[in-house]
Scaffold this active site. Structure first.
Site, mmCIF file in Angstrom:
data_model
loop_
_atom_site.group_PDB
_atom_site.id
_atom_site.type_symbol
_atom_site.label_atom_id
_atom_site.label_comp_id
_atom_site.label_asym_id
_atom_site.label_seq_id
_atom_site.Cartn_x
_atom_site.Cartn_y
_atom_site.Cartn_z
ATOM 1 N N ARG A 93 8.470 -33.584 9.929
ATOM 2 C CA ARG A 93 7.442 -33.285 10.945
ATOM 3 C C ARG A 93 6.788 -31.929 10.668
ATOM 4 N NH1 ARG A 93 12.321 -31.985 13.013
ATOM 5 N NH2 ARG A 93 12.524 -30.189 14.399
ATOM 6 N N HIS A 94 7.557 -31.028 10.039
ATOM 7 C CA HIS A 94 6.983 -29.709 9.728
ATOM 8 C C HIS A 94 5.959 -29.823 8.605
ATOM 9 C CE1 HIS A 94 9.845 -28.086 12.465
ATOM 10 N NE2 HIS A 94 10.855 -28.603 11.772
ATOM 11 N N THR A 153 3.039 -1.306 8.780
ATOM 12 C CA THR A 153 3.480 -2.226 9.835
ATOM 13 C C THR A 153 3.677 -3.652 9.350
ATOM 14 O OG1 THR A 153 1.180 -2.733 10.348
ATOM 15 C CG2 THR A 153 2.212 -0.932 11.611
ATOM 16 N N ASP A 198 0.876 -1.177 0.000
ATOM 17 C CA ASP A 198 0.000 0.000 0.000
ATOM 18 C C ASP A 198 0.916 1.232 0.000
ATOM 19 O OD1 ASP A 198 0.903 0.301 2.604
ATOM 20 O OD2 ASP A 198 -1.085 0.445 3.508
ATOM 21 N N HIS A 199 0.315 2.420 0.183
ATOM 22 C CA HIS A 199 1.112 3.649 0.174
ATOM 23 C C HIS A 199 2.143 3.666 1.303
ATOM 24 C CE1 HIS A 199 -2.327 4.135 2.787
ATOM 25 N NE2 HIS A 199 -1.706 5.111 3.421
ATOM 26 N N HIS A 233 10.315 -24.032 8.656
ATOM 27 C CA HIS A 233 9.332 -24.741 9.477
ATOM 28 C C HIS A 233 7.889 -24.541 9.002
ATOM 29 C CE1 HIS A 233 11.939 -25.349 13.355
ATOM 30 N NE2 HIS A 233 12.570 -25.717 12.243
ATOM 31 N N ILE A 264 1.249 -5.569 9.296
ATOM 32 C CA ILE A 264 0.178 -6.303 9.993
ATOM 33 C C ILE A 264 -1.066 -6.427 9.105
ATOM 34 C CG2 ILE A 264 -1.384 -6.283 11.979
ATOM 35 C CD1 ILE A 264 0.882 -4.792 13.523
ATOM 36 N N CYS A 302 3.253 -3.047 4.047
ATOM 37 C CA CYS A 302 2.435 -1.876 4.392
ATOM 38 C C CYS A 302 3.193 -1.141 5.501
ATOM 39 C CB CYS A 302 1.002 -2.258 4.767
ATOM 40 S SG CYS A 302 0.815 -3.282 6.236
HETATM 41 C C1 RB5 Z 1 -1.666 3.032 6.440
HETATM 42 O O1 RB5 Z 1 -1.641 4.247 7.115
HETATM 43 C C2 RB5 Z 1 -1.398 1.893 7.414
HETATM 44 O O2 RB5 Z 1 -2.468 1.723 8.257
HETATM 45 C C3 RB5 Z 1 -1.104 0.615 6.661
HETATM 46 O O3 RB5 Z 1 0.005 0.800 5.845
HETATM 47 C C4 RB5 Z 1 -0.769 -0.605 7.496
HETATM 48 O O4 RB5 Z 1 0.219 -0.322 8.437
HETATM 49 C C5 RB5 Z 1 -1.892 -1.335 8.059
HETATM 50 O O5 RB5 Z 1 -1.741 -2.388 8.698
#
Ligand code: RB5
Length: 152
Positions: free
Chosen positions: A132-133, A67, A8-9, A98, A69, A65
């Protein structure tokens, strides 16, 4: 091996740096965007990369992205995807050996480009140990099938 690449950005600058690394290493890739720092929604890119991997267009994917996440959560919703969010090289190696992770997620706002590129290098150069993995990874597929049926 063609790598599906997407961000993403919030991950755009790191995506461009990883892209440069892949070119230097002569590793084939397909860039699924984004192509600027214009704000966008990370689920759109994560889905495109995940589908490129499960559909067989690419053998693995790298998603970035802010984070790492958001993109990893989305990618892991796609059956067949095992996305690993790694911000150190030990995790990157383990994610392959693994967990047979087929998508690597990174956060541009969490680590610097030098470490990110090393993580990519380790992740791309580590193989799955199997044994096993393999049994454990197969069980991830069983979990997906179980909940897939539950939703029908
Ligand atoms: C964008 O601001 C941010 O939320 C996105 O890049 C990401 O970190 C989301 O998990």
């Amino acid at each position: 091996m063609e790598v599906a690449l997407g961000s993403d950005h919030g991950g755009f600058i790191l995506k461009q740096q990883i892209l440069k690394f892949l070119e230097q290493e002569q590793i084939a890739y397909h860039d699924y965007g984004v192509f600027s720092q214009e704000p966008c929604d990370y689920p759109d890119i994560a889905l495109a990369v995940a589908e490129a991997v499960t559909g067989g267009d690419c053998s693995c994917g790298i998603l970035i992205c802010g984070t790492g996440i958001g993109v990893s959560i989305v990618a892991n919703k796609v059956p067949g995807i095992r996305a690993a969010l790694c911000h150190d090289t030990f995790s990157a190696r383990m994610a392959r050996s693994h967990n047979n992770a087929n998508v690597l997620a990174l956060g541009e706002r969490v680590i610097g480009p030098g470490l990110a590129v090393e993580i990519v290098r380790v992740w791309l150069n580590t193989g799955f140990e199997g044994g096993r993995h393999g049994r454990r990874v197969d069980k991830i597929g069983s979990v997906e099938r179980r909940f897939g049926r539950a939703l029908e």
